[in-house]
Design a protein around this motif. Structure first.
Motif, PDB file in Angstrom:
ATOM      1  N   LEU A  92     -66.878 -31.951 -14.654  1.00 53.50           N
ATOM      2  CA  LEU A  92     -67.280 -31.087 -15.758  1.00 53.50           C
ATOM      3  C   LEU A  92     -67.156 -29.645 -15.281  1.00 53.50           C
ATOM      4  N   THR A  94     -65.656 -27.085 -17.084  1.00 53.27           N
ATOM      5  CA  THR A  94     -65.545 -26.085 -18.144  1.00 53.27           C
ATOM      6  C   THR A  94     -66.804 -26.167 -19.003  1.00 53.27           C
ATOM      7  N   THR A  96     -66.901 -26.274 -22.174  1.00 55.79           N
ATOM      8  CA  THR A  96     -66.666 -27.241 -23.247  1.00 55.79           C
ATOM      9  C   THR A  96     -66.975 -28.664 -22.782  1.00 55.79           C
ATOM     10  N   ARG A  97     -66.514 -29.025 -21.609  1.00 53.47           N
ATOM     11  CA  ARG A  97     -66.794 -30.367 -21.080  1.00 53.47           C
ATOM     12  C   ARG A  97     -68.283 -30.576 -20.857  1.00 53.47           C
ATOM     13  N   ARG A  98     -68.940 -29.564 -20.324  1.00 52.89           N
ATOM     14  CA  ARG A  98     -70.381 -29.672 -20.093  1.00 52.89           C
ATOM     15  C   ARG A  98     -71.133 -29.773 -21.413  1.00 52.89           C
ATOM     16  N   ARG A 101     -70.730 -33.281 -22.988  1.00 51.62           N
ATOM     17  CA  ARG A 101     -71.562 -34.259 -22.283  1.00 51.62           C
ATOM     18  C   ARG A 101     -72.976 -34.312 -22.858  1.00 51.62           C
TER      19      ARG A 101
END
Length: 124
Positions: A92, A94, A96-98, A101
């Motif tokens: 994770l 970025t 956005t990814r975080r 999640r």
């Protein structure tokens, strides 16, 4: 689903103690009064115990489901802290990814409650 969730928790707990210890340290919020490593180890032990209980505690499934759901609620601030403080971990890397999640935590809570029949008052 209950067995899969239990296996997932047990694996994650073992990972806290071994191969992903540094990754989990990135998730400990700053407000936790314990040492970061102590927090990771303690939460790993809890995850192993919860995972085993989800798989093996037949007569207490509803209770275990409630405890597991509570655990997922309790660790959510760690996921939130990882996003707010831009901490990398588990790929994770970025915002956005975080952020994405964060939306999986309610799924884990629902899975714990549904797969154990915790809200229906009967065992599965």
């Amino acid at each position: 689903m209950r067995t899969v969730l239990g296996g997932f928790l047990a694996f994650a707990g073992v990972s806290h103690l071994t191969l992903a210890r540094n990754e989990f340290q990135a998730q400990v919020p700053d407000f936790v009064p314990l040492d970061v490593d102590t927090t990771v180890v303690a939460s790993g032990v809890v995850e192993i115990l919860l995972g085993a209980a989800l798989v093996f505690a037949r007569s207490r499934r509803g209770t275990v489901g409630l405890v597991a759901a509570g655990f997922f609620v309790a660790v959510f601030p760690g996921n939130l802290a990882q996003w707010i403080h831009h901490r990398d971990g588990f790929g994770l890397d970025t915002d956005t990814r975080r952020l994405v999640r964060l939306f999986f935590q309610p799924v884990l809570i629902a899975a714990a409650l549904w797969s154990t029949g915790a809200l229906r008052g009967r065992r599965r």
